[in-house]
Design an enzyme around this catalytic site. Structure first.
Site, PDB file in Angstrom:
ATOM      1  N   ALA A 120      33.651   7.681 -10.952  1.00  0.00           N
ATOM      2  CA  ALA A 120      33.094   8.085  -9.657  1.00  0.00           C
ATOM      3  C   ALA A 120      31.599   7.812  -9.624  1.00  0.00           C
ATOM      4  CB  ALA A 120      33.367   9.562  -9.411  1.00  0.00           C
ATOM      5  N   ASN A 122      29.597   8.775  -7.551  1.00  0.00           N
ATOM      6  CA  ASN A 122      28.882   9.978  -7.125  1.00  0.00           C
ATOM      7  C   ASN A 122      29.866  11.149  -7.015  1.00  0.00           C
ATOM      8  OD1 ASN A 122      27.169  11.894  -5.706  1.00  0.00           O
ATOM      9  ND2 ASN A 122      25.867  10.125  -5.268  1.00  0.00           N
ATOM     10  N   PHE A 123      29.534  12.272  -7.657  1.00  0.00           N
ATOM     11  CA  PHE A 123      30.380  13.465  -7.600  1.00  0.00           C
ATOM     12  C   PHE A 123      29.889  14.455  -6.550  1.00  0.00           C
ATOM     13  CE2 PHE A 123      31.467  11.916 -11.856  1.00  0.00           C
ATOM     14  CZ  PHE A 123      32.849  12.091 -11.853  1.00  0.00           C
ATOM     15  N   HIS A 150      15.518   7.274  -5.693  1.00  0.00           N
ATOM     16  CA  HIS A 150      15.820   8.026  -6.912  1.00  0.00           C
ATOM     17  C   HIS A 150      14.564   8.318  -7.733  1.00  0.00           C
ATOM     18  CE1 HIS A 150      20.030   6.895  -6.156  1.00  0.00           C
ATOM     19  NE2 HIS A 150      20.353   7.856  -7.000  1.00  0.00           N
ATOM     20  N   LYS A 154      15.531   6.409 -13.647  1.00  0.00           N
ATOM     21  CA  LYS A 154      16.836   5.757 -13.488  1.00  0.00           C
ATOM     22  C   LYS A 154      16.755   4.316 -13.993  1.00  0.00           C
ATOM     23  CE  LYS A 154      20.477   5.023 -10.020  1.00  0.00           C
ATOM     24  NZ  LYS A 154      21.533   5.379 -11.001  1.00  0.00           N
ATOM     25  N   THR A 161      26.092   4.406  -6.271  1.00  0.00           N
ATOM     26  CA  THR A 161      26.512   4.940  -4.965  1.00  0.00           C
ATOM     27  C   THR A 161      26.169   3.959  -3.846  1.00  0.00           C
ATOM     28  OG1 THR A 161      25.992   7.126  -5.824  1.00  0.00           O
ATOM     29  CG2 THR A 161      26.334   6.955  -3.452  1.00  0.00           C
TER      30      THR A 161
HETATM   31  N1  LIG Z   1      28.423   9.928 -10.701  1.00  0.00           N
HETATM   32  C1  LIG Z   1      27.443  10.775 -10.423  1.00  0.00           C
HETATM   33  O1  LIG Z   1      27.606  11.702  -9.592  1.00  0.00           O
HETATM   34  C2  LIG Z   1      26.138  10.615 -11.124  1.00  0.00           C
HETATM   35  C3  LIG Z   1      25.969   9.564 -11.974  1.00  0.00           C
HETATM   36  N2  LIG Z   1      24.822   9.437 -12.687  1.00  0.00           N
HETATM   37  C4  LIG Z   1      24.811   8.353 -13.656  1.00  0.00           C
HETATM   38  O2  LIG Z   1      25.022   8.922 -14.964  1.00  0.00           O
HETATM   39  C5  LIG Z   1      24.374   8.134 -15.947  1.00  0.00           C
HETATM   40  C6  LIG Z   1      23.470   9.036 -16.777  1.00  0.00           C
HETATM   41  O3  LIG Z   1      22.434   9.517 -15.970  1.00  0.00           O
HETATM   42  P1  LIG Z   1      21.331  10.529 -16.570  1.00  0.00           P
HETATM   43  O4  LIG Z   1      21.997  11.732 -17.115  1.00  0.00           O
HETATM   44  O5  LIG Z   1      20.305  10.680 -15.517  1.00  0.00           O
HETATM   45  O6  LIG Z   1      20.761   9.643 -17.766  1.00  0.00           O
HETATM   46  P2  LIG Z   1      20.074  10.154 -19.137  1.00  0.00           P
HETATM   47  O7  LIG Z   1      19.388   8.957 -19.712  1.00  0.00           O
HETATM   48  O8  LIG Z   1      19.291  11.384 -18.891  1.00  0.00           O
HETATM   49  O9  LIG Z   1      21.329  10.545 -20.044  1.00  0.00           O
HETATM   50  C7  LIG Z   1      22.128   9.663 -20.731  1.00  0.00           C
HETATM   51  C8  LIG Z   1      22.335  10.218 -22.119  1.00  0.00           C
HETATM   52  O10 LIG Z   1      23.320   9.455 -22.809  1.00  0.00           O
HETATM   53  C9  LIG Z   1      22.810   9.209 -24.121  1.00  0.00           C
HETATM   54  N3  LIG Z   1      23.513   8.086 -24.741  1.00  0.00           N
HETATM   55  C10 LIG Z   1      23.116   6.786 -24.848  1.00  0.00           C
HETATM   56  N4  LIG Z   1      24.049   6.079 -25.526  1.00  0.00           N
HETATM   57  C11 LIG Z   1      25.033   6.956 -25.839  1.00  0.00           C
HETATM   58  C12 LIG Z   1      26.267   6.823 -26.540  1.00  0.00           C
HETATM   59  N5  LIG Z   1      26.665   5.646 -27.041  1.00  0.00           N
HETATM   60  N6  LIG Z   1      27.048   7.919 -26.704  1.00  0.00           N
HETATM   61  C13 LIG Z   1      26.667   9.119 -26.216  1.00  0.00           C
HETATM   62  N7  LIG Z   1      25.498   9.303 -25.543  1.00  0.00           N
HETATM   63  C14 LIG Z   1      24.702   8.226 -25.369  1.00  0.00           C
HETATM   64  C15 LIG Z   1      21.356   8.993 -23.891  1.00  0.00           C
HETATM   65  O11 LIG Z   1      20.609   9.029 -25.088  1.00  0.00           O
HETATM   66  P3  LIG Z   1      19.227   8.169 -25.145  1.00  0.00           P
HETATM   67  O12 LIG Z   1      18.324   8.816 -24.154  1.00  0.00           O
HETATM   68  O13 LIG Z   1      18.805   8.320 -26.573  1.00  0.00           O
HETATM   69  O14 LIG Z   1      19.590   6.758 -24.770  1.00  0.00           O
HETATM   70  C16 LIG Z   1      21.060  10.163 -22.950  1.00  0.00           C
HETATM   71  O15 LIG Z   1      20.874  11.376 -23.654  1.00  0.00           O
HETATM   72  C17 LIG Z   1      23.659   7.014 -15.182  1.00  0.00           C
HETATM   73  O16 LIG Z   1      24.474   5.859 -15.151  1.00  0.00           O
HETATM   74  C18 LIG Z   1      23.515   7.596 -13.772  1.00  0.00           C
HETATM   75  O17 LIG Z   1      23.410   6.618 -12.789  1.00  0.00           O
HETATM   76  C19 LIG Z   1      23.799  10.316 -12.549  1.00  0.00           C
HETATM   77  C20 LIG Z   1      23.885  11.358 -11.684  1.00  0.00           C
HETATM   78  C21 LIG Z   1      25.082  11.611 -10.880  1.00  0.00           C
HETATM   79  O1  LIG Z   2      20.942   8.049 -11.896  1.00  0.00           O
HETATM   80  C1  LIG Z   2      21.082   8.967 -11.057  1.00  0.00           C
HETATM   81  O2  LIG Z   2      20.310   9.929 -10.975  1.00  0.00           O
HETATM   82  C2  LIG Z   2      22.217   8.886 -10.133  1.00  0.00           C
HETATM   83  N1  LIG Z   2      23.095   7.950 -10.317  1.00  0.00           N
HETATM   84  C3  LIG Z   2      24.270   7.729  -9.543  1.00  0.00           C
HETATM   85  C4  LIG Z   2      24.193   6.387  -8.868  1.00  0.00           C
HETATM   86  O3  LIG Z   2      23.657   5.428  -9.436  1.00  0.00           O
HETATM   87  O4  LIG Z   2      24.717   6.261  -7.756  1.00  0.00           O
HETATM   88  C5  LIG Z   2      24.576   8.877  -8.620  1.00  0.00           C
HETATM   89  C6  LIG Z   2      23.371   9.533  -8.011  1.00  0.00           C
HETATM   90  O5  LIG Z   2      22.809   8.661  -7.103  1.00  0.00           O
HETATM   91  C7  LIG Z   2      22.369   9.918  -9.086  1.00  0.00           C
END
Ligand SMILES: NC(=O)C1=CN([C@@H]2O[C@H](COP(=O)(O)OP(=O)(O)OC[C@H]3O[C@@H](n4cnc5c(N)ncnc54)[C@H](OP(=O)(O)O)[C@@H]3O)[C@@H](O)[C@H]2O)C=CC1
Ligand SMILES: O=C(O)C1=N[C@H](C(=O)O)C[C@H](O)C1
Length: 264
Positions: A120, A122-123, A150, A154, A161
Site C-alpha cells: 500500500a 499510503n495507509f 514531503h 524522504k 502515493t
Molecule cells: N505506505 C504508507 O502509508 C507510508 C509509506 N512510507 C514509506 O515507508 C518507507 C520508510 O519510510 P520512513 O519510515 O520515513 O523511513 P526511515 O528511513 O525513517 O526508516 C526506514 C528504516 O528501515 C531501516 N532499514 C534499512 N534497510 C533495512 C533492512 N534491510 N532491514 C530492516 N530495516 C532496514 C533503516 O535503517 P537505516 O536508516 O540505517 O537505513 C531505517 O531505520 C519509505 O519508502 C516511505 O516512502 C512512509 C510513510 C507512510
Molecule cells: O516517505 C514518506 O513520508 C511517505 N511515503 C509514502 C509515499 O511515498 O507515498 C506515503 C506518504 O506519502 C508518506
C-alpha cells in the site's frame, strides 16, 4: 472488581488469539510508530523488531505470522521474498514498486497460495479517499496535475502515493477518451514541468516542517477543483496499518492498496 470474558479465558487460549507481528525498519520514522501501535493493540503481539544490520531470521524464529515493512525501496523485495518463503504474511508500506516488481511478487506467491501480501503506497484513510475522489473527478476536467509535498528526509521522488494517484487518474482519463492535458510549453528548464507519469505531471516538494501532503489540481474552462490531503503526524497511517495486519491473513495472494479492506 468484575472480570471480563477475556479475563476468564485460560491464558493459553487468550494468547492464541493474538496475532504475532514482526516489524521491519523498526527504528525508522514509520517503524517506530508501528511498534507503538502494535504494542497498544489488544489483539496483536509484537514478537520481533528488525532494522538495518539486524538478523532477518529473527522474525521467523520469533513466530511472526504477519510482518510490517517500512524499510527502503532497495531492500524491500528481499524482505518480501524471505517472508513468503517462510509463510509469513506481509503488510508493506515501503514505496518504489513498479509493474515488474509487483509481477515478481505475484509469481513468488504462486508457490505459497495461503500467504497474503499487501503493498500500500499510503495507509492514510484520507489519502486513500483523495485518490478515489481524484479518480472520480478526472474524467470531467481537461487539465490535471499532482503536487506532493514531503519532509526533506524522504529518499524517493515522486512519492509512491503521487505515482499511484497519477496512474489512477491517467486510467480514468483514458477510459473517458480524454486527450492529453493542454500545455503549450515549448521551452523550459529540466524538471520545471515535473515528472511525466502516464501523461500526468507530478511535482515533488521537499520542505522542512512537512510530513506528507498531496494536492490534485483539476482544471476546466473558468473553474478549478483542488483536492488536498495532509498527514501532519505519522499516527495518521496507523489505523490503516492495523487494519491490514488484522485482515491480511484472510487475503491470500497480492493486494495493491487497502481500498478493498475498507470496502471501497
Ligand atoms: N505506505 C504508507 O502509508 C507510508 C509509506 N512510507 C514509506 O515507508 C518507507 C520508510 O519510510 P520512513 O519510515 O520515513 O523511513 P526511515 O528511513 O525513517 O526508516 C526506514 C528504516 O528501515 C531501516 N532499514 C534499512 N534497510 C533495512 C533492512 N534491510 N532491514 C530492516 N530495516 C532496514 C533503516 O535503517 P537505516 O536508516 O540505517 O537505513 C531505517 O531505520 C519509505 O519508502 C516511505 O516512502 C512512509 C510513510 C507512510
Ligand atoms: O516517505 C514518506 O513520508 C511517505 N511515503 C509514502 C509515499 O511515498 O507515498 C506515503 C506518504 O506519502 C508518506
Amino acid at each position: 472488581m468484575t472480570s471480563s470474558a477475556t479475563d476468564q479465558q485460560p491464558t493459553a487460549d487468550r494468547d492464541a488469539a493474538l496475532i504475532p507481528v514482526g516489524v521491519l525498519g523498526a527504528r525508522g520514522r514509520m517503524g517506530t510508530e508501528v511498534v507503538k501501535a502494535v504494542n497498544d493493540a489488544d489483539d496483536l503481539e509484537l514478537v520481533a523488531m528488525v532494522d538495518d544490520g539486524d538478523w532477518l531470521f529473527n522474525v521467523a524464529d520469533a513466530g511472526a505470522q504477519v510482518v510490517v515493512d517500512f524499510t527502503r525501496p532497495d531492500v524491500v523485495m528481499d524482505n518480501i521474498r524471505f517472508c513468503i518463503d517462510n509463510n509469513i504474511h506481509c503488510v508493506v508500506g515501503t514505496t518504489g514498486f513498479d509493474d515488474v516488481k509487483l509481477a515478481t511478487i505475484a509469481e513468488w506467491l504462486e508457490a505459497k497460495p495461503d500467504v497474503g501480501v499487501v503493498i500500500a503506497p499510503n495507509f492514510g484513510i484520507g489519502a486513500i479517499l483523495l485518490m478515489r475522489f481524484a479518480q472520480e473527478a478526472a474524467r470531467f476536467f481537461p487539465s490535471v496535475e499532482v503536487v506532493e509535498l514531503h519532509h526533506p528526509n524522504k529518499v524517493d521522488a515522486p512519492s509512491g502515493t503521487a505515482v499511484r494517484t497519477a496512474r489512477l487518474v491517467a486510467a480514468a482519463r483514458r477510459a473517458a477518451g480524454l486527450p492529453p492535458s493542454p500545455d503549450a510549453t515549448a521551452d523550459s528548464l529540466p524538471g520545471a514541468r515535473g515528472a511525466d507519469v502516464e501523461g500526468v505531471p507530478v511535482h515533488a516538494v521537499r520542505l522542512s516542517g512537512l510530513v506528507a501532503h498531496q494536492e490534485v489540481l483539476l482544471g476546466a474552462a473558468g473553474e478549478t477543483l483542488t483536492l488536498r490531503h495532509d498527514s501532519f503526524d505519522r499516527a495518521s497511517f496507523m489505523p490503516g496499518v492495523l487494519l491490514a495486519v488484522r485482515e491480511i491473513g484472510r487475503r491470500p495472494g497480492l493486494t495493491v492498496g487497502i481500498e478493498s479492506f475498507l470496502g471501497l
